[in-house]
Design a protein around this motif. Structure first.
Motif, mmCIF file in Angstrom:
data_model
loop_
_atom_site.group_PDB
_atom_site.id
_atom_site.type_symbol
_atom_site.label_atom_id
_atom_site.label_comp_id
_atom_site.label_asym_id
_atom_site.label_seq_id
_atom_site.Cartn_x
_atom_site.Cartn_y
_atom_site.Cartn_z
ATOM 1 N N TYR A 6 0.767 -1.142 0.040
ATOM 2 C CA TYR A 6 -0.046 0.095 0.104
ATOM 3 C C TYR A 6 0.758 1.176 -0.021
ATOM 4 O O TYR A 6 0.538 2.004 -0.598
ATOM 5 C CB TYR A 6 -0.819 -0.013 1.187
ATOM 6 N N ILE A 7 1.950 1.128 0.838
ATOM 7 C CA ILE A 7 3.022 2.246 0.875
ATOM 8 C C ILE A 7 3.475 2.465 -0.453
ATOM 9 O O ILE A 7 3.726 3.376 -1.074
ATOM 10 C CB ILE A 7 3.894 2.311 1.954
ATOM 11 N N ALA B 61 1.417 4.104 -3.047
ATOM 12 C CA ALA B 61 1.418 5.724 -2.828
ATOM 13 C C ALA B 61 2.748 6.552 -3.153
ATOM 14 O O ALA B 61 2.536 7.334 -3.925
ATOM 15 C CB ALA B 61 1.108 6.024 -1.294
ATOM 16 N N GLU C 171 -7.847 7.468 -2.807
ATOM 17 C CA GLU C 171 -8.288 6.187 -2.767
ATOM 18 C C GLU C 171 -8.438 5.442 -3.876
ATOM 19 O O GLU C 171 -8.050 4.118 -4.033
ATOM 20 C CB GLU C 171 -9.495 6.037 -1.925
ATOM 21 N N VAL D 132 -4.996 4.669 -5.402
ATOM 22 C CA VAL D 132 -4.126 3.560 -4.858
ATOM 23 C C VAL D 132 -4.730 2.108 -4.986
ATOM 24 O O VAL D 132 -4.209 1.214 -5.445
ATOM 25 C CB VAL D 132 -4.078 3.801 -3.266
ATOM 26 N N ARG E 33 -7.914 -0.370 4.532
ATOM 27 C CA ARG E 33 -6.605 -0.324 4.717
ATOM 28 C C ARG E 33 -6.015 1.049 3.754
ATOM 29 O O ARG E 33 -5.358 1.911 4.123
ATOM 30 C CB ARG E 33 -5.559 -1.356 4.360
ATOM 31 N N VAL E 34 -6.561 0.882 2.559
ATOM 32 C CA VAL E 34 -6.397 2.033 1.536
ATOM 33 C C VAL E 34 -6.968 3.359 2.156
ATOM 34 O O VAL E 34 -6.303 4.517 2.193
ATOM 35 C CB VAL E 34 -7.309 1.972 0.244
ATOM 36 N N LEU F 260 -4.634 4.525 4.971
ATOM 37 C CA LEU F 260 -3.331 4.992 4.022
ATOM 38 C C LEU F 260 -3.515 6.616 3.809
ATOM 39 O O LEU F 260 -2.596 7.440 4.083
ATOM 40 C CB LEU F 260 -2.732 4.175 3.011
ATOM 41 N N ALA G 222 -3.781 8.893 6.715
ATOM 42 C CA ALA G 222 -2.487 8.865 7.253
ATOM 43 C C ALA G 222 -1.732 10.102 6.370
ATOM 44 O O ALA G 222 -0.763 10.805 7.150
ATOM 45 C CB ALA G 222 -2.013 7.622 7.525
ATOM 46 N N LEU G 223 -1.777 9.951 5.149
ATOM 47 C CA LEU G 223 -1.027 10.780 4.136
ATOM 48 C C LEU G 223 -1.400 12.256 4.024
ATOM 49 O O LEU G 223 -0.765 13.058 3.372
ATOM 50 C CB LEU G 223 -0.647 10.103 2.887
#
Length: 103
Positions: free
Chosen positions: A3-4, A7, A19, A22, A37-38, A41, A44-45
Protein backbone atom coordinates in the motif's frame (compact mmCIF):
# COMPACT_ATOMS: atom_id res chain seq x y z
CA UNK A 1 4.07 -2.53 2.41
CA UNK A 2 2.44 -2.74 -0.99
CA UNK A 3 0.00 0.00 0.00
CA UNK A 4 2.86 2.35 0.83
CA UNK A 5 4.66 1.40 -2.37
CA UNK A 6 1.51 2.21 -4.35
CA UNK A 7 1.35 5.66 -2.72
CA UNK A 8 5.04 6.27 -3.42
CA UNK A 9 4.63 5.18 -7.03
CA UNK A 10 1.72 7.58 -7.48
CA UNK A 11 3.71 10.39 -5.89
CA UNK A 12 6.73 9.69 -8.11
CA UNK A 13 4.48 9.75 -11.18
CA UNK A 14 3.12 13.14 -10.13
CA UNK A 15 -0.39 11.77 -9.57
CA UNK A 16 -2.65 12.57 -6.64
CA UNK A 17 -2.53 9.97 -3.86
CA UNK A 18 -6.21 9.21 -3.30
CA UNK A 19 -8.26 6.10 -2.60
CA UNK A 20 -9.23 5.33 -6.19
CA UNK A 21 -5.68 5.80 -7.48
CA UNK A 22 -4.15 3.57 -4.77
CA UNK A 23 -6.79 0.91 -5.45
CA UNK A 24 -6.07 1.09 -9.18
CA UNK A 25 -2.32 0.60 -8.65
CA UNK A 26 -2.85 -2.31 -6.28
CA UNK A 27 -5.38 -3.96 -8.61
CA UNK A 28 -3.01 -3.55 -11.56
CA UNK A 29 -0.33 -5.32 -9.54
CA UNK A 30 -2.70 -8.21 -8.88
CA UNK A 31 -3.07 -7.47 -5.17
CA UNK A 32 -6.40 -8.00 -3.41
CA UNK A 33 -7.41 -4.55 -2.18
CA UNK A 34 -8.57 -4.01 1.39
CA UNK A 35 -10.60 -0.78 1.24
CA UNK A 36 -10.20 0.00 4.93
CA UNK A 37 -6.40 -0.16 4.62
CA UNK A 38 -6.52 2.12 1.59
CA UNK A 39 -8.68 4.62 3.46
CA UNK A 40 -6.36 4.49 6.48
CA UNK A 41 -3.31 5.07 4.27
CA UNK A 42 -4.82 8.01 2.44
CA UNK A 43 -6.00 9.53 5.74
CA UNK A 44 -2.53 9.08 7.27
CA UNK A 45 -0.89 10.77 4.27
CA UNK A 46 -3.27 13.73 4.35
CA UNK A 47 -1.16 16.83 4.93
CA UNK A 48 2.15 14.93 4.77
CA UNK A 49 4.91 16.28 2.55
CA UNK A 50 6.09 13.01 1.01
CA UNK A 51 9.32 14.50 -0.38
CA UNK A 52 10.23 15.80 3.09
CA UNK A 53 9.43 12.42 4.67
CA UNK A 54 11.59 10.60 2.10
CA UNK A 55 14.54 12.95 2.65
CA UNK A 56 14.32 12.52 6.42
CA UNK A 57 14.09 8.74 6.09
CA UNK A 58 17.15 8.67 3.83
CA UNK A 59 19.24 10.57 6.40
CA UNK A 60 18.10 8.65 9.49
CA UNK A 61 19.86 5.30 8.77
CA UNK A 62 23.18 7.07 8.28
CA UNK A 63 22.87 8.80 11.65
CA UNK A 64 21.85 5.57 13.38
CA UNK A 65 24.74 3.63 11.82
CA UNK A 66 27.24 6.30 12.86
CA UNK A 67 25.97 6.24 16.44
CA UNK A 68 26.01 2.44 16.57
CA UNK A 69 29.59 2.08 15.36
CA UNK A 70 31.29 3.19 18.62
CA UNK A 71 28.94 1.05 20.68
CA UNK A 72 29.73 -1.99 18.54
CA UNK A 73 33.44 -1.42 19.06
CA UNK A 74 33.02 -1.44 22.83
CA UNK A 75 31.11 -4.74 22.90
CA UNK A 76 34.01 -7.04 21.90
CA UNK A 77 36.23 -5.49 24.55
CA UNK A 78 33.64 -6.23 27.21
CA UNK A 79 33.29 -9.80 25.95
CA UNK A 80 37.05 -10.32 26.09
CA UNK A 81 37.10 -9.35 29.76
CA UNK A 82 34.88 -12.30 30.79
CA UNK A 83 36.74 -14.70 33.05
CA UNK A 84 37.76 -17.92 31.38
CA UNK A 85 36.92 -19.87 34.52
CA UNK A 86 33.19 -19.45 33.88
CA UNK A 87 33.52 -21.05 30.47
CA UNK A 88 35.40 -23.99 31.96
CA UNK A 89 32.75 -24.44 34.64
CA UNK A 90 30.03 -24.41 31.97
CA UNK A 91 31.81 -27.10 29.96
CA UNK A 92 32.28 -29.30 33.04
CA UNK A 93 28.63 -28.97 34.07
CA UNK A 94 27.57 -29.83 30.52
CA UNK A 95 29.73 -32.94 30.54
CA UNK A 96 28.32 -33.97 33.91
CA UNK A 97 24.83 -33.69 32.47
CA UNK A 98 25.77 -35.90 29.51
CA UNK A 99 27.35 -38.43 31.84
CA UNK A 100 24.09 -38.74 33.77
CA UNK A 101 22.38 -39.89 30.59
CA UNK A 102 24.57 -43.00 30.40
CA UNK A 103 24.58 -43.86 34.12
Amino acid sequence: MEYIYAALLLHKAGKEVNESAVQAVLSAAGIAVNESRVKALVAALDGVDIEDAISKAAVAPVAVAAAAAPAAGAAPAAAAEEPKEDKKAEEESGMAGLGALFG
